[in-house]
Scaffold this active site. Structure first.
Site, mmCIF file in Angstrom:
data_model
loop_
_atom_site.group_PDB
_atom_site.id
_atom_site.type_symbol
_atom_site.label_atom_id
_atom_site.label_comp_id
_atom_site.label_asym_id
_atom_site.label_seq_id
_atom_site.Cartn_x
_atom_site.Cartn_y
_atom_site.Cartn_z
ATOM 1 N N SER A 1 9.368 -34.572 -15.878
ATOM 2 C CA SER A 1 9.827 -33.420 -15.068
ATOM 3 C C SER A 1 11.157 -33.709 -14.370
ATOM 4 O O SER A 1 11.197 -33.805 -13.138
ATOM 5 C CB SER A 1 8.742 -32.977 -14.084
ATOM 6 O OG SER A 1 8.171 -34.041 -13.358
ATOM 7 N N GLY B 1 9.087 -39.200 -12.879
ATOM 8 C CA GLY B 1 9.897 -40.412 -13.052
ATOM 9 C C GLY B 1 10.223 -40.609 -14.520
ATOM 10 O O GLY B 1 9.663 -39.934 -15.390
ATOM 11 N N SER C 1 8.307 -45.508 -16.291
ATOM 12 C CA SER C 1 8.350 -45.789 -14.851
ATOM 13 C C SER C 1 6.971 -46.123 -14.293
ATOM 14 O O SER C 1 6.859 -46.569 -13.151
ATOM 15 C CB SER C 1 8.974 -44.615 -14.091
ATOM 16 O OG SER C 1 8.218 -43.435 -14.275
ATOM 17 N N GLY C 2 5.930 -45.853 -15.075
ATOM 18 C CA GLY C 2 4.580 -46.236 -14.635
ATOM 19 C C GLY C 2 3.688 -45.081 -14.220
ATOM 20 O O GLY C 2 2.646 -45.294 -13.589
ATOM 21 N N LYS C 3 4.044 -43.880 -14.595
ATOM 22 C CA LYS C 3 3.268 -42.689 -14.204
ATOM 23 C C LYS C 3 1.824 -42.755 -14.713
ATOM 24 O O LYS C 3 0.873 -42.598 -13.949
ATOM 25 C CB LYS C 3 3.933 -41.397 -14.749
ATOM 26 C CG LYS C 3 5.367 -41.191 -14.287
ATOM 27 C CD LYS C 3 5.958 -39.908 -14.830
ATOM 28 C CE LYS C 3 6.158 -39.865 -16.347
ATOM 29 N NZ LYS C 3 7.084 -40.884 -16.865
ATOM 30 N N SER C 4 1.676 -42.972 -16.021
ATOM 31 C CA SER C 4 0.333 -42.963 -16.613
ATOM 32 C C SER C 4 -0.507 -44.116 -16.071
ATOM 33 O O SER C 4 -1.694 -43.945 -15.780
ATOM 34 C CB SER C 4 0.410 -43.067 -18.136
ATOM 35 O OG SER C 4 1.162 -41.984 -18.660
HETATM 36 N N1 LIG Z 1 3.572 -51.547 -11.527
HETATM 37 C C1 LIG Z 1 3.804 -52.027 -12.742
HETATM 38 N N2 LIG Z 1 4.224 -53.280 -12.898
HETATM 39 C C2 LIG Z 1 4.487 -53.798 -14.118
HETATM 40 N N3 LIG Z 1 4.385 -53.104 -15.276
HETATM 41 C C3 LIG Z 1 3.981 -51.830 -15.194
HETATM 42 C C4 LIG Z 1 3.677 -51.216 -13.930
HETATM 43 N N4 LIG Z 1 3.323 -49.916 -14.154
HETATM 44 C C5 LIG Z 1 3.397 -49.744 -15.481
HETATM 45 N N5 LIG Z 1 3.775 -50.874 -16.119
HETATM 46 C C6 LIG Z 1 3.962 -51.044 -17.557
HETATM 47 O O1 LIG Z 1 5.081 -50.265 -17.928
HETATM 48 C C7 LIG Z 1 4.869 -49.616 -19.165
HETATM 49 C C8 LIG Z 1 5.058 -48.130 -19.036
HETATM 50 O O2 LIG Z 1 4.105 -47.597 -18.127
HETATM 51 P P1 LIG Z 1 3.555 -46.111 -18.290
HETATM 52 O O3 LIG Z 1 2.511 -45.949 -17.228
HETATM 53 O O4 LIG Z 1 3.157 -45.835 -19.685
HETATM 54 O O5 LIG Z 1 4.851 -45.271 -17.894
HETATM 55 P P2 LIG Z 1 5.118 -43.703 -18.029
HETATM 56 O O6 LIG Z 1 3.790 -43.028 -18.104
HETATM 57 O O7 LIG Z 1 5.869 -43.366 -16.771
HETATM 58 O O8 LIG Z 1 5.955 -43.528 -19.239
HETATM 59 C C9 LIG Z 1 3.471 -50.015 -19.621
HETATM 60 O O9 LIG Z 1 3.584 -51.069 -20.548
HETATM 61 C C10 LIG Z 1 2.806 -50.488 -18.347
HETATM 62 O O10 LIG Z 1 1.831 -51.461 -18.603
HETATM 63 MG MG LIG Z 2 3.008 -41.755 -19.552
#
Ligand SMILES: Nc1ncnc2c1ncn2[C@@H]1O[C@H](COP(=O)(O)OP(=O)(O)O)[C@@H](O)[C@H]1O
Ligand SMILES: [Mg+2]
Length: 199
Positions: A106, A32, A36-39
């Site tokens: 990816s 994503g 997008s919230g992957k980590s």
């Molecule tokens: N389900 C969710 N609802 C609200 N905020 C979220 C959610 N998942 C992630 N976030 C927030 O979005 C931001 C990016 O998340 P992150 O996991 O780092 O994304 P990625 O790894 O895909 O780049 C972070 O500040 C995180 O706290």
């Molecule tokens: Mg990440």
């Protein structure tokens, strides 16, 4: 050309390591856009798995790009090389008997298909983080979208580089899912595949 490299036939197999661990190896692949919230999801899922006694390891795009894949750019070729190396690393980890949580933008379908066909069958679980670009831009935790708007970074997926949406992911997580719901969705998908032997 004839190679002088011979692989040594070690006696301890992945299956034996899985039996020792009490569960199967799996590769849970989160794809994503940036933000997008992957980590976040991998982190929460790993905590749940840890509590259940599942051995895990995370491969995170940002972390790997600072180590194993240091020096790779965000061109299409380097993105493929990034994924190729991560696939090999995943293969080693899967062989070690653990559940691998891999978080990588990816963006190319062919790279994700390469991962799936390279590792052993039935242990690849693709999770598509279907978070809209608008939400990712609002979050913009790393300030990447702002930099892309200003033109200081190029090749940002979703802005000036493509993202090819997965056609048949095992799980789709949308922005309507809470973190808890997202963890449950993924866990439901992997539960049977894990074959967890709880004592
Ligand atoms: N389900 C969710 N609802 C609200 N905020 C979220 C959610 N998942 C992630 N976030 C927030 O979005 C931001 C990016 O998340 P992150 O996991 O780092 O994304 P990625 O790894 O895909 O780049 C972070 O500040 C995180 O706290
Ligand atoms: Mg990440």
């Amino acid at each position: 050309m004839k190679s002088n490299i011979f692989s040594y036939p070690y006696k301890i197999s992945q299956q034996m390591r899985n039996e020792l661990n009490g569960h199967k190896s799996l590769l849970i692949w989160f794809t994503g856009l940036s933000g997008s919230g992957k980590s976040t999801l991998a982190d929460a899922l790993e905590q749940k798995l840890y509590e259940l006694g599942v051995r895990t390891m995370v491969l995170d795009g940002d972390n790997v790009r600072g180590s194993l894949n240091k020096g790779l750019s965000f061109s299409a070729d380097d993105r493929s090389e990034n994924i190729r190396r991560v696939t090999e690393m995943s293969r080693i980890l899967l062989d070690s008997g653990v559940v691998v949580l891999a978080n990588f933008v990816s963006p190319y379908k062919k790279d994700r298909e390469y991962v799936e066909k390279t590792i052993k069958p039935n242990i690849f679980v693709e999770i598509y983080m279907k978070t809209s670009i608008e939400i990712c831009k609002q979050r913009d935790q790393k300030g990447l979208y702002m930099k892309a708007e200003k033109g200081t970074i190029k090749n940002l997926t979703g802005v000036n580089a493509p993202y090819e949406v997965p056609e048949n992911p095992a799980v789709i997580i949308t922005e309507k899912d809470s973190l808890e719901q997202a963890v449950e969705k993924v866990y439901l998908e992997i539960k049977d595949k894990l074959e967890l032997q709880i004592e």
